[in-house]
Design a protein around this motif. Structure first.
Motif, mmCIF file in Angstrom:
data_model
loop_
_atom_site.group_PDB
_atom_site.id
_atom_site.type_symbol
_atom_site.label_atom_id
_atom_site.label_comp_id
_atom_site.label_asym_id
_atom_site.label_seq_id
_atom_site.Cartn_x
_atom_site.Cartn_y
_atom_site.Cartn_z
ATOM 1 N N VAL A 290 29.679 -0.461 1.163
ATOM 2 C CA VAL A 290 28.616 -0.200 2.417
ATOM 3 C C VAL A 290 27.269 -0.821 1.790
ATOM 4 O O VAL A 290 26.985 -0.863 0.831
ATOM 5 C CB VAL A 290 28.252 1.200 2.693
ATOM 6 C CG1 VAL A 290 27.282 1.462 3.651
ATOM 7 C CG2 VAL A 290 29.599 1.948 3.244
ATOM 8 N N ILE A 441 25.780 5.440 9.247
ATOM 9 C CA ILE A 441 26.797 5.431 8.083
ATOM 10 C C ILE A 441 28.002 6.039 8.351
ATOM 11 O O ILE A 441 29.168 5.608 8.352
ATOM 12 C CB ILE A 441 26.345 5.981 6.529
ATOM 13 C CG1 ILE A 441 25.053 5.222 6.201
ATOM 14 C CG2 ILE A 441 27.483 6.124 5.641
ATOM 15 C CD1 ILE A 441 24.401 5.781 4.892
ATOM 16 N N LEU A 458 28.051 1.210 -2.864
ATOM 17 C CA LEU A 458 26.903 0.785 -2.214
ATOM 18 C C LEU A 458 26.007 0.200 -2.635
ATOM 19 O O LEU A 458 25.542 0.218 -3.626
ATOM 20 C CB LEU A 458 26.240 2.554 -1.830
ATOM 21 C CG LEU A 458 24.842 2.475 -1.018
ATOM 22 C CD1 LEU A 458 25.249 2.358 0.452
ATOM 23 C CD2 LEU A 458 24.413 3.902 -1.152
ATOM 24 N N LEU A 479 22.045 9.668 1.971
ATOM 25 C CA LEU A 479 23.311 9.116 1.631
ATOM 26 C C LEU A 479 24.115 10.492 1.659
ATOM 27 O O LEU A 479 23.841 11.762 1.150
ATOM 28 C CB LEU A 479 23.409 8.649 0.321
ATOM 29 C CG LEU A 479 22.494 7.254 0.277
ATOM 30 C CD1 LEU A 479 22.554 6.858 -1.087
ATOM 31 C CD2 LEU A 479 22.739 6.383 1.222
ATOM 32 N N PHE A 483 28.551 9.578 -2.307
ATOM 33 C CA PHE A 483 28.173 8.070 -2.933
ATOM 34 C C PHE A 483 27.284 8.143 -4.245
ATOM 35 O O PHE A 483 27.028 7.093 -4.671
ATOM 36 C CB PHE A 483 27.015 7.669 -1.699
ATOM 37 C CG PHE A 483 27.780 7.091 -0.567
ATOM 38 C CD1 PHE A 483 29.018 7.267 -0.257
ATOM 39 C CD2 PHE A 483 26.715 6.273 0.319
ATOM 40 C CE1 PHE A 483 29.574 6.619 1.027
ATOM 41 C CE2 PHE A 483 27.442 5.705 1.495
ATOM 42 C CZ PHE A 483 28.745 5.784 2.093
ATOM 43 N N THR A 487 25.605 3.382 -6.365
ATOM 44 C CA THR A 487 24.577 2.665 -5.673
ATOM 45 C C THR A 487 24.056 1.438 -6.515
ATOM 46 O O THR A 487 23.801 1.847 -7.720
ATOM 47 C CB THR A 487 23.526 3.702 -5.255
ATOM 48 O OG1 THR A 487 24.000 4.792 -4.452
ATOM 49 C CG2 THR A 487 22.476 2.858 -4.628
#
Length: 539
Positions: A290, A441, A458, A479, A483, A487
């Protein structure tokens, strides 16, 4: 006609009776920020008069007066703007090339003759990569012969003084001279930046031949003097689609100077995301990623083994601090980080090595500090899942920081200092912004029939996003919990992608074809959008 003297700017203007100070400032060319476009809701256009501090957009002029406006350039000098993002290795194959022929030099673009210069100028061949953000402008002067960046400049986008977000810009551009005002303000600042870049690098601006504009769809419309009206009306169709060259005659560079626009994905997923896809190689990654550019216009892409879907959501100006009581941009004096440990909080202030020790005056809270404060207050239970502060008068709510929650204008607020606070209204603005992005999202995941746990990584792009921390985003629910630990903050990929487009012309055709294959998920057209949005307002 009353005469207005803007003292610090040294400008005087005559204005019709009953016009506002804001209207006078725009007539005089004095910048007064008005993110709400003069309706009086943001409270950011405060100026000083002999009668005290007033809102420039609400104060009607009936007599001669002096007005004190803060120097717009002061904020520019300390503003934290990220000029680079993740990148990759590639060959140097620019669109612009030169060939010496006798006592002349021929300048080519894509193999076609653009013009002829006297003498041998083959050693001087430069271009500009430009990230046109809703809030900021970033430019880089690049040597097209070797790919080196010779100088860079960044500043606030002057259009933010007229309207903060893309919808506000579209509305302003639809007024009588609105588009001309926005376009001319952009051109004026860009020309100034070009002069600064060439002075730094010690070269002539006549030897700049191509610029790449990277920005969201609305910004590219305005930057090319193209009417963006259709972007605000169903079915939201752009008047330009990128993957094209335009004249650069207004920028006073080479007489054969041209501008190239990367391909636009949709009305609200722009060329900045195309540049980001290129810089992050999203279409080449295995697994599921993402990619989100968090800002006033939250644009996002979900990439699954080379297949891409993109969407956008109107997060609004909360993350830029523009509709927050003590909000400000990331410049000198802004609280940029905040944490709570053992019932005691500490925070960092731009212009001072954190934790803050009192030497730097605190003037407000920028976006990263805003999300840190909200995240920590949610984590420690000072803000409930519904977004309300706990009742400081309830003995069951006793915590070491309870005294920091105090009444303000009839509702509770959390006071970081005696003057800087986060109000209940501010919390609502954060909920609206984070709910919009989280909804985007979730709906991209639904488009691929996936769950949050299926995501491998992410990537958060953009200057604002680079200064955030994952924990705060998880704490407020921006988020999904799944996740956590996945990140990466990839920086200004709009800029690094624009540079890649400038230096290797093969990327242009490749990305133009790729954009045609991207699924565009229009959230407003989904029957479940409103339900999902409301669901994700809670913390």
């Amino acid at each position: 006609m009353p005469q207005i003297n803007f003292v610090y700017q040294g400008k005087t203007v005559d204005i019709e009776n009953e016009k506002t100070i804001l209207e006078a400032a725009r007539l005089a060319g004095v910048t007064i920020e008005s993110p709400c476009n003069g309706i009086g809701s943001c409270g950011k256009c405060k100026v000083g008069t002999s009668g005290g501090v007033v809102l420039a957009c609400q104060h009607h002029v009936r007599e001669d007066m002096e007005v004190i406006v803060k120097d717009y350039n002061d904020e520019n000098k300390s503003l934290q703007i990220l000029s680079e993002g993740s990148n990759f290795d590639y060959d140097i194959q620019p669109f612009i090339t030169k060939r010496v022929s006798g006592s002349k030099t021929e300048v080519y673009g894509g193999g076609k003759l653009l013009g002829i210069e006297d003498g041998d100028t083959s050693s001087f061949i430069y271009g500009l990569a430009i990230d046109i953000g809703t809030t900021t402008l970033v430019t880089a002067l690049v040597d097209l012969s070797n790919g080196k960046t010779l100088a860079s400049e960044s500043t606030l986008n002057p259009q933010a003084a007229y309207a903060q977000d893309v919808l506000g810009r579209i509305h302003f551009a639809s007024k009588d001279d609105g588009l001309a005002v926005l376009y001319n303000s952009f051109i004026e600042v860009l020309v100034t930046m070009i002069l600064a870049l060439t002075k730094k690098a010690g070269l002539k601006r006549e030897h700049i031949y191509e610029l790449v504009y990277s920005g969201n769809t609305t910004m590219l419309h305005i930057a090319t003097n193209t009417d963006p009206y259709s972007l605000g009306q169903f079915p939201y169709t752009p008047n330009l689609f990128g993957a094209e060259h335009l004249s650069a005659k207004d920028l006073h560079i080479s007489p054969f100077g041209i501008i190239w626009l990367p391909p636009i994905i949709s009305a609200y997923v722009g060329a900045d995301i195309t540049s980001g896809i290129l810089a992050s190689a999203l279409n080449k990654k295995k697994g599921t990623t993402v990619f989100i550019d968090i800002g006033t216009n939250g644009e996002m892409v979900l990439a699954k083994d080379g297949r891409l879907a993109a969407s956008s959501t109107a997060a609004g100006p909360a993350f830029e601090g523009m509709n927050i009581s003590c909000g400000m941009r990331a410049s000198q004096g802004a609280i940029e980080s905040f944490s709570i440990a053992d019932g005691v909080f500490s925070f960092g202030v731009i212009g001072y090595n954190p934790p803050w020790g009192g030497e730097t005056p605190i003037t407000g809270i920028c976006g990263s500090g805003l999300l840190d404060i909200a995240g920590e207050l949610v984590r420690t239970g000072l803000i409930g899942k519904n977004g309300r502060f706990i009742n400081p008068g309830n003995e069951n709510n006793a915590t070491p920081l309870i005294s920091r929650i105090r009444p303000h204008e009839g509702k509770n607020a959390f006071f970081v200092t005696d003057d800087i606070y986060l109000s209940q209204k501010d919390i609502r603005q954060i909920q609206l912004a984070k709910g919009a992005i989280r909804c985007g999202i979730e709906m991209l995941l639904t488009h691929f029939n996936m769950n949050a746990a299926d995501i491998d990584s992410l990537e958060i792009a953009g200057s604002f996003g680079y200064h955030l921390n994952e924990a705060s985003l998880l704490n407020i629910g921006l988020l999904p919990a799944a996740f956590a630990g996945k990140t990466a903050f990839v920086g200004n990929t709009s800029m690094s992608g624009a540079t890649a487009f400038l230096l290797n012309t093969t990327f242009r055709s490749q990305m133009t074809e790729l954009v045609k294959e991207i699924d565009v998920v229009e959230l407003a057209n989904d029957e479940n959008f409103e339900k999902n949005f409301i669901k994700h307002l809670s913390f």
